[in-house]
Write a protein that holds these residues in place. Structure first.
Motif, PDB file in Angstrom:
ATOM      1  N   LYS A  45     -18.577   3.318  -1.343  1.00  0.00           N
ATOM      2  CA  LYS A  45     -17.140   3.581  -1.364  1.00  0.00           C
ATOM      3  C   LYS A  45     -16.805   4.608  -2.446  1.00  0.00           C
ATOM      4  O   LYS A  45     -16.023   5.519  -2.235  1.00  0.00           O
ATOM      5  CB  LYS A  45     -16.375   2.283  -1.621  1.00  0.00           C
ATOM      6  N   GLN A  48     -17.867   8.105  -1.306  1.00  0.00           N
ATOM      7  CA  GLN A  48     -17.025   8.637  -0.235  1.00  0.00           C
ATOM      8  C   GLN A  48     -15.608   8.948  -0.703  1.00  0.00           C
ATOM      9  O   GLN A  48     -15.047   9.977  -0.355  1.00  0.00           O
ATOM     10  CB  GLN A  48     -16.962   7.660   0.939  1.00  0.00           C
ATOM     11  N   THR A  52     -12.866   3.227  -6.458  1.00  0.00           N
ATOM     12  CA  THR A  52     -13.210   1.918  -5.904  1.00  0.00           C
ATOM     13  C   THR A  52     -11.940   1.091  -5.745  1.00  0.00           C
ATOM     14  O   THR A  52     -11.748   0.086  -6.422  1.00  0.00           O
ATOM     15  CB  THR A  52     -14.212   1.171  -6.810  1.00  0.00           C
ATOM     16  N   GLN A  55      -8.934  -3.766  -1.570  1.00  0.00           N
ATOM     17  CA  GLN A  55      -8.480  -3.825  -0.189  1.00  0.00           C
ATOM     18  C   GLN A  55      -6.964  -4.036  -0.143  1.00  0.00           C
ATOM     19  O   GLN A  55      -6.403  -4.742  -0.971  1.00  0.00           O
ATOM     20  CB  GLN A  55      -9.155  -4.997   0.531  1.00  0.00           C
TER      21      GLN A  55
END
Length: 76
Positions: A45, A48, A52, A55
């Motif tokens: 994550k 990309q 971090t 959610q």
């Protein structure tokens, strides 16, 4: 197995720091006592997205929040 609590920003940062110091996912997992899949996911994550983030709230949690707010507004 269900989801447990989210990792703190400190633990996520520690994982990324270890990764940048060329520690393997296995070494990081043993060091922090976190599953390898979690360590790998956090590092992926970070690669990309460059961060971090946690959610977003689940739909169930969002519906529950809206219901709570509606109840509070109705009682006023």
């Amino acid at each position: 197995m269900g989801r447990s609590q989210e990792l703190s920003e400190f633990k996520c940062g520690t994982m990324i720091g270890c990764h940048l110091c060329n520690k393997s996912i296995h070494e990081i997992s043993l060091l922090l006592n976190i599953p390898r899949s979690t360590v790998g996911g956090i590092i992926t994550k970070w690669k990309q997205l460059g961060t971090t983030p946690t959610q977003p709230p689940s739909e169930w949690g969002q519906c529950r929040l809206e219901h709570t707010v509606d109840n509070c507004l109705q009682s006023q």
